[in-house]
Enzyme design. Sequence first.
Site, short mmCIF file in Angstrom:
data_model
loop_
_atom_site.label_atom_id
_atom_site.label_comp_id
_atom_site.label_asym_id
_atom_site.label_seq_id
_atom_site.Cartn_x
_atom_site.Cartn_y
_atom_site.Cartn_z
N ASP A 30 -10.18 -11.28 3.60
CA ASP A 30 -10.42 -9.93 2.40
C ASP A 30 -12.12 -9.90 2.85
OD1 ASP A 30 -8.98 -8.75 -0.10
OD2 ASP A 30 -11.44 -8.57 0.01
N ASN A 84 -0.82 -6.72 -6.01
CA ASN A 84 -0.90 -5.45 -6.85
C ASN A 84 -0.04 -4.33 -6.22
OD1 ASN A 84 -2.98 -6.77 -8.41
ND2 ASN A 84 -4.42 -6.52 -6.65
N VAL A 93 -5.77 -0.24 -1.91
CA VAL A 93 -5.15 0.35 -0.64
C VAL A 93 -3.89 0.31 -0.55
CG1 VAL A 93 -5.15 -0.30 1.82
CG2 VAL A 93 -7.18 -1.08 0.39
N HIS A 97 0.15 -5.18 0.75
CA HIS A 97 -0.69 -6.57 0.99
C HIS A 97 -0.41 -7.57 0.03
CE1 HIS A 97 -3.28 -3.65 -1.01
NE2 HIS A 97 -3.82 -4.90 -1.64
N ILE A 98 -0.35 -8.75 0.52
CA ILE A 98 -0.29 -10.01 -0.46
C ILE A 98 -1.68 -10.45 -0.08
CG2 ILE A 98 0.52 -12.24 -0.87
CD1 ILE A 98 2.91 -11.38 0.69
N HIS A 99 -2.27 -10.69 -1.38
CA HIS A 99 -3.61 -11.81 -1.46
C HIS A 99 -3.23 -13.02 -1.52
CE1 HIS A 99 -6.34 -8.55 -2.73
NE2 HIS A 99 -5.24 -7.87 -3.32
P1 DGP Z 1 -6.01 -4.27 -3.95
O1 DGP Z 1 -7.00 -4.22 -5.05
O2 DGP Z 1 -4.71 -5.46 -4.17
O3 DGP Z 1 -5.36 -3.04 -3.18
O4 DGP Z 1 -6.73 -5.00 -2.70
C1 DGP Z 1 -7.36 -4.49 -1.70
C2 DGP Z 1 -8.05 -5.37 -0.97
O5 DGP Z 1 -8.20 -5.15 0.26
C3 DGP Z 1 -9.54 -5.73 -1.55
O6 DGP Z 1 -9.54 -7.33 -1.94
C4 DGP Z 1 -10.55 -5.56 -0.44
C5 DGP Z 1 -9.71 -5.40 0.66
N1 DGP Z 1 -10.21 -4.55 1.77
C6 DGP Z 1 -10.49 -2.97 1.44
N2 DGP Z 1 -10.70 -2.54 2.58
C7 DGP Z 1 -10.94 -3.72 3.64
C8 DGP Z 1 -11.42 -3.92 4.71
O7 DGP Z 1 -11.78 -2.51 5.37
N3 DGP Z 1 -11.31 -4.79 5.37
C9 DGP Z 1 -10.95 -5.84 4.88
N4 DGP Z 1 -10.87 -7.06 5.55
N5 DGP Z 1 -10.63 -6.04 3.44
C10 DGP Z 1 -10.53 -4.77 2.71
#
Ligand code: DGP
Length: 111
Positions: A30, A84, A93, A97-99
């Site tokens: 992330d 989320n 986004v 995606h899974i965190h």
């Molecule tokens: P959410 O709030 O669940 O949609 O989390 C989106 C996550 O994606 C956030 O923790 C930051 C990450 N993120 C957003 N843009 C990028 C990117 O360009 N590269 C990476 N590696 N992570 C990203």
Amino acid sequence: MTGCVFCGIVDKRLKASIIYEDDFCLAFEDINPQAPVHFLVIPKRHIADVLEADKEIKGRLLEAATIVAREKGLADDGFRTVINCKRHAGQSVDHLHIHILGGRWFTWPPG
Ligand code: DGP
């Protein structure tokens, strides 16, 4: 999908620190880590959120998440997984995606 940042990472048009890849999934660090370990697992195909995912992709994402969690040394102390979905959860986004977060204690309930 045009304009989707995570599709850009899948296509390798955008840079990311990729830590796992198979036919269906990609995992990468992330960009804004909320824990010592914080990575994301996404489907390679554009799927907006978990409501749109079929059984197979949900299973494959969770399988990839646990493989990488083990590789990252999180199996003993554990970790948190977060998906989320849409605005109340703060999904920023619109590509599923899974965190996976680990390396510290987490509180409950989440904020
Ligand atoms: P959410 O709030 O669940 O949609 O989390 C989106 C996550 O994606 C956030 O923790 C930051 C990450 N993120 C957003 N843009 C990028 C990117 O360009 N590269 C990476 N590696 N992570 C990203």
